[in-house]
Design an enzyme around this catalytic site. Structure first.
Site, PDB file in Angstrom:
ATOM      1  N   CYS A  96       0.827  -1.206   0.000  1.00 49.90           N
ATOM      2  CA  CYS A  96       0.000   0.000   0.000  1.00 49.90           C
ATOM      3  C   CYS A  96       0.865   1.261   0.000  1.00 49.90           C
ATOM      4  CB  CYS A  96      -0.979  -0.042   1.173  1.00 49.90           C
ATOM      5  SG  CYS A  96      -2.398   1.054   0.961  1.00 49.90           S
TER       6      CYS A  96
ATOM      7  N   HIS B 152      -3.633  -4.921   0.237  1.00 49.12           N
ATOM      8  CA  HIS B 152      -3.373  -5.390   1.595  1.00 49.12           C
ATOM      9  C   HIS B 152      -3.386  -6.921   1.634  1.00 49.12           C
ATOM     10  CE1 HIS B 152      -4.207  -1.563   4.072  1.00 49.12           C
ATOM     11  NE2 HIS B 152      -4.179  -1.210   2.791  1.00 49.12           N
TER      12      HIS B 152
ATOM     13  N   GLU C  89      -2.492  -8.841   3.971  1.00 52.67           N
ATOM     14  CA  GLU C  89      -2.924  -9.360   5.279  1.00 52.67           C
ATOM     15  C   GLU C  89      -4.440  -9.486   5.321  1.00 52.67           C
ATOM     16  OE1 GLU C  89      -3.988  -5.225   5.705  1.00 52.67           O
ATOM     17  OE2 GLU C  89      -2.309  -6.252   4.762  1.00 52.67           O
TER      18      GLU C  89
END
Length: 393
Positions: free
Chosen positions: A274, A368, A370
């Site tokens: 990001c 992202h 995660e």
């Protein structure tokens, strides 16, 4: 002629009975009812397309200084719990929903969304036509906005909105980063040690690294090269350097770009996500620019050009890297190329850097991996980072 003169949507009555007013910087006005704390707030109006995961959205530091409009019409039905926050607090500047849940329904819920917003002082508005607001932002672009329960005159609130700072030119990482370094130990045998620059990190990121045997040293955004090198067992520094997500304009960020250039010059393997992708781009000599309305949500299709696979990914960014989609670019640190592309608008979604021998030196993605609360298509990128540090790429 100001648009607010003829625009009035939503109800001003409801559970609280407190009227609320929303005014965009171009004069578009919506009237609804208070949701969360009463008062007044200002920020950049953006919309998130996620159908689930509102708790993770609220606690994502990348939303600092932004007023988030939820496109999903019904929000808050699972309440708030103590397991899913991605950081120490709610970061959004304001919250806009159409139909908030009256009563949360989840065995994990500890309190309602409305109560949590009140406790943390987050001003919101409900009962408005969020579809109309989202379409307006798509057509006109992300812009400044104000929400107020204390001001009923649209013209008066508009003047405050126009006086509020814009997102372009804002350097915000220092406002969301950790105050002190901390360590997340590796789970099981320690395989690598990584220095992580916290530009607005989400809690799931070091957790997923630790699950892969990485000892994670999280450093403040103000960290220097000496701080990074101190993470390693010797003068070579850590096994890898990671830059997190975060808020603000990458063009306004200087020190972290300089630090990254120093680390790349020393050959430290790099992975960024990001905001970390945007700063990687700037360190490699590319520019960045502001998207019209950004990508925010958990349903963005991205192609990984290195594998040909398409991933459904989680996004939260309003800026992008300006790099050529085809070919290679020579940089002081090696050869750079675009590795990932958004299939909706061909936006740059990832970069990679290779040395003269063709071996990978660093890579980044705009989204992202995660992905709390999902999807999980991009989790392999943490394994790719392991392979990079292990010299396998």
């Amino acid at each position: 002629m100001p648009l607010h003169a003829k625009i009035s949507t939503g109800s001003i009555t409801g559970p609280t009975g407190v009227p609320a007013l929303l005014v965009l910087e171009d004069g578009r006005t919506f009237r609804g009812e208070s949701f969360g704390a009463e008062g007044e707030t200002f920020g950049e109006a953006v919309f998130s397309t996620g159908m689930t995961g509102y708790q993770e959205t609220l606690t994502d530091p990348s939303y600092h200084k932004q007023v988030v409009v939820m496109t999903a019409p019904h929000v808050g039905n699972t309440g708030m719990n103590d397991e899913d926050p991605e950081s120490r607090r709610i970061w959004v500047a304001g919250y806009v929903v159409r139909d908030p849940a009256r009563v949360p329904s989840s065995w994990r819920s500890k309190r309602s969304l409305d109560d949590e917003l009140r406790v943390q002082g987050v001003v919101g508005i409900s009962g408005i036509d969020t579809r109309a607001l989202t379409r307006h932002l798509r057509e006109r672009g992300a812009m400044r906005v104000g929400i107020s329960t204390v001001e009923s005159d649209p013209d008066a609130l508009l003047q405050k909105v126009l006086a509020a700072p814009a997102m372009s030119g804002a350097e915000l990482a220092d406002e969301v980063t950790t105050g002190e370094p901390y360590v997340v130990p590796a789970v099981g045998e320690r395989r690598h040690t990584v220095a992580v620059l916290d530009l607005g990190i989400k809690g799931m990121t070091p957790y997923l690294m630790a699950q892969r045997g990485i000892e994670v040293h999280v450093l403040p955004a103000t960290a220097t090269l000496d701080d990074v090198l101190a993470v390693g067992a010797d003068s070579r520094g850590p096994d890898g350097l990671f830059y997190s997500n975060g808020p603000g304009d990458p063009a306004a960020t200087k020190d972290q770009v300089e630090l990254l250039g120093q680390a790349l010059g020393r050959g430290i393997p790099y992975f960024g996500i990001c905001f970390g992708n945007q700063l990687f781009g700037r360190a490699l000599g590319f520019g960045t620019y502001k998207l019209k309305y950004g990508h925010r949500g958990i349903n963005q299709p991205v192609m990984d050009r290195t594998t040909g696979k398409v991933e459904v990914t989680a996004h939260n960014h309003g800026f992008a890297v300006d790099a050529p989609l085809e070919g290679e670019t020579q940089t002081p640190y090696g050869t750079a190329s675009v590795s990932h592309v958004n299939l909706n608008d061909n936006c740059v979604e990832g970069l990679e850097l290779r040395g003269p021998d063709g071996r990978l030196k660093g890579f980044s993605v705009q989204y992202h991996p995660e992905a709390a609360a999902g999807p999980h298509d991009a989790g392999y990128l943490f394994d790719r980072f392991l392979a990079l540090m292990g010299g396998e790429l």
